[in-house]
Scaffold this active site. Structure first.
Site, PDB file in Angstrom:
ATOM      1  N   LYS A  60     -24.037 -19.825 -87.531  1.00  0.00           N
ATOM      2  CA  LYS A  60     -24.374 -20.942 -88.697  1.00  0.00           C
ATOM      3  C   LYS A  60     -24.597 -22.175 -88.260  1.00  0.00           C
ATOM      4  O   LYS A  60     -25.588 -23.089 -88.405  1.00  0.00           O
ATOM      5  CB  LYS A  60     -23.150 -20.975 -89.629  1.00  0.00           C
ATOM      6  CG  LYS A  60     -22.847 -19.783 -90.549  1.00  0.00           C
ATOM      7  CD  LYS A  60     -21.699 -20.157 -91.635  1.00  0.00           C
ATOM      8  CE  LYS A  60     -20.415 -20.308 -90.908  1.00  0.00           C
ATOM      9  NZ  LYS A  60     -19.732 -19.565 -90.004  1.00  0.00           N
ATOM     10  N   ARG A  67     -15.457 -22.695 -98.385  1.00  0.00           N
ATOM     11  CA  ARG A  67     -15.072 -21.237 -97.869  1.00  0.00           C
ATOM     12  C   ARG A  67     -14.157 -20.783 -98.924  1.00  0.00           C
ATOM     13  O   ARG A  67     -13.686 -19.380 -98.727  1.00  0.00           O
ATOM     14  CB  ARG A  67     -14.147 -21.609 -96.573  1.00  0.00           C
ATOM     15  CG  ARG A  67     -15.020 -22.149 -95.458  1.00  0.00           C
ATOM     16  CD  ARG A  67     -14.213 -22.018 -94.086  1.00  0.00           C
ATOM     17  NE  ARG A  67     -15.141 -22.498 -92.994  1.00  0.00           N
ATOM     18  CZ  ARG A  67     -14.719 -22.392 -91.917  1.00  0.00           C
ATOM     19  NH1 ARG A  67     -13.684 -22.067 -91.344  1.00  0.00           N
ATOM     20  NH2 ARG A  67     -15.691 -22.900 -91.030  1.00  0.00           N
ATOM     21  N   ARG A  74     -18.236 -17.878 -76.687  1.00  0.00           N
ATOM     22  CA  ARG A  74     -18.087 -19.349 -77.110  1.00  0.00           C
ATOM     23  C   ARG A  74     -16.905 -20.065 -76.696  1.00  0.00           C
ATOM     24  O   ARG A  74     -16.996 -21.143 -75.655  1.00  0.00           O
ATOM     25  CB  ARG A  74     -18.400 -19.350 -78.422  1.00  0.00           C
ATOM     26  CG  ARG A  74     -18.514 -20.876 -78.990  1.00  0.00           C
ATOM     27  CD  ARG A  74     -18.707 -20.973 -80.391  1.00  0.00           C
ATOM     28  NE  ARG A  74     -17.406 -21.004 -81.270  1.00  0.00           N
ATOM     29  CZ  ARG A  74     -17.487 -20.987 -82.431  1.00  0.00           C
ATOM     30  NH1 ARG A  74     -18.394 -21.296 -83.244  1.00  0.00           N
ATOM     31  NH2 ARG A  74     -16.150 -20.964 -83.288  1.00  0.00           N
ATOM     32  N   ARG A  83     -13.062 -23.721 -76.008  1.00  0.00           N
ATOM     33  CA  ARG A  83     -12.722 -23.903 -77.405  1.00  0.00           C
ATOM     34  C   ARG A  83     -11.303 -23.344 -77.555  1.00  0.00           C
ATOM     35  O   ARG A  83     -11.044 -22.227 -77.428  1.00  0.00           O
ATOM     36  CB  ARG A  83     -13.626 -23.554 -78.386  1.00  0.00           C
ATOM     37  CG  ARG A  83     -14.883 -24.319 -78.556  1.00  0.00           C
ATOM     38  CD  ARG A  83     -15.062 -24.712 -79.754  1.00  0.00           C
ATOM     39  NE  ARG A  83     -14.896 -24.350 -80.781  1.00  0.00           N
ATOM     40  CZ  ARG A  83     -15.645 -24.162 -81.964  1.00  0.00           C
ATOM     41  NH1 ARG A  83     -16.876 -24.416 -81.889  1.00  0.00           N
ATOM     42  NH2 ARG A  83     -15.023 -23.717 -83.309  1.00  0.00           N
ATOM     43  N   ARG A 104      -9.323 -15.761 -88.736  1.00  0.00           N
ATOM     44  CA  ARG A 104     -10.248 -16.453 -89.528  1.00  0.00           C
ATOM     45  C   ARG A 104     -11.403 -15.482 -90.076  1.00  0.00           C
ATOM     46  O   ARG A 104     -11.987 -15.542 -90.967  1.00  0.00           O
ATOM     47  CB  ARG A 104     -11.270 -17.350 -88.466  1.00  0.00           C
ATOM     48  CG  ARG A 104     -10.427 -18.649 -88.624  1.00  0.00           C
ATOM     49  CD  ARG A 104     -11.283 -19.709 -87.958  1.00  0.00           C
ATOM     50  NE  ARG A 104     -10.796 -19.925 -86.456  1.00  0.00           N
ATOM     51  CZ  ARG A 104     -11.344 -19.887 -85.363  1.00  0.00           C
ATOM     52  NH1 ARG A 104     -12.684 -20.066 -85.368  1.00  0.00           N
ATOM     53  NH2 ARG A 104     -10.795 -20.402 -84.115  1.00  0.00           N
TER      54      ARG A 104
END
Length: 195
Positions: free
Chosen positions: A15, A90, A129, A135, A146
Site C-alpha cells: 500500500k 481500518r 521489510r 523496523r 496485525r
C-alpha cells in the site's frame, strides 16, 4: 476534478509503495497514517506520546485520535488536487467517521483500491521489510497480530465500500511495476467513466 483515492489491503501488500507512486505520478498528496504516527512519535509531540505505546504493542490507535489527525492533514493546501489515503480506515467505526468528515470538507472518495495478497506472502514481505528498514514494530508476533486484526476488522470494509464507492481489486502479489500498471488501468477506466 480532484482524485481522492483510498488504498486498502493487508500489511505487506505494498500500500505504502503504491500510494507514494500514485502521489508522484498524479501530483496528489500521500496521506499515510503510519508515517504520520511514526513522525509524531519521533517528534515526541503530544499525540506521539499518546500513541507510542499503542503502536509498539501492535494495537490500533483510537478512532477519535485518527480522525482528528486525518481531518487536520486533509485540510492542508497540498491536498487540493486530491490525495491517496493509506492505512486508514481500518474499522467500520473509522469508515463511518471518515465518510461524513470527507463530505464535510468537500473531498469524497473517487475510488477505493484493494490490494490483495496471500497471508504467507504478506508475512515474508513484512519480515524482509523489518530487516531492511530496522523496523522494531515488525516482529513475527506483531505481524501475525496485525494480519489477524486486518482480517477481522478491515477486510469486511471492502464490501461496505463496494456499496458506497467505486471499488477495484488489485493483485498485490506481483512485481511493483505490474501492480502499478493495473492501478493505472483502473484509474484510466475511472476517468473514462467520469467523462
Amino acid at each position: 476534478m480532484a482524485l481522492n483515492i483510498l488504498v486498502l489491503g493487508p500489511q505487506g501488500a505494498g500500500k505504502g509503495t503504491q500510494a507514494k507512486r500514485l502521489a508522484e505520478e498524479y501530483g496528489i498528496a500521500h496521506v499515510s497514517t503510519g508515517d504520520m504516527l511514526r513522525a509524531a512519535i519521533a517528534a515526541g509531540s503530544d499525540l506521539g506520546l499518546r500513541v507510542k505505546a499503542i503502536v509498539e504493542s501492535g494495537e490500533l490507535v483510537p478512532d477519535e485520535l485518527m480522525i482528528e489527525l486525518i481531518r487536520d492533514r486533509l485540510t492542508q493546501p497540498d491536498t487540493s488536487n486530491g490525495f491517496v489515503l493509506d492505512g486508514f480506515p481500518r474499522t467500520f467505526a473509522q469508515a463511518e467517521a471518515l465518510e461524513p468528515m470527507l463530505r464535510e470538507i468537500g473531498k469524497p472518495l473517487s475510488i477505493v483500491l484493494v490490494l490483495q495478497l496471500p497471508e504467507d506472502a504478506a508475512i515474508q514481505r513484512l519480515l524482509r521489510r523489518a530487516e531492511l528498514e530496522g523496523r522494531t514494530d515488525d516482529t513475527p508476533e506483531t505481524i501475525r497480530k496485525r494480519l489477524t486484526l486486518y482480517r477481522s476488522e478491515t477486510e469486511p470494509l471492502i464490501e461496505w465500500y463496494r456499496i458506497r464507492s467505486n471499488v477495484v481489486t488489485i493483485h498485490g502479489d506481483r512485481s511493483e511495476n505490474e501492480v502499478f500498471t493495473e492501478i493505472e488501468e483502473a484509474l484510466q477506466q475511472l476517468g473514462e467513466n467520469a467523462a
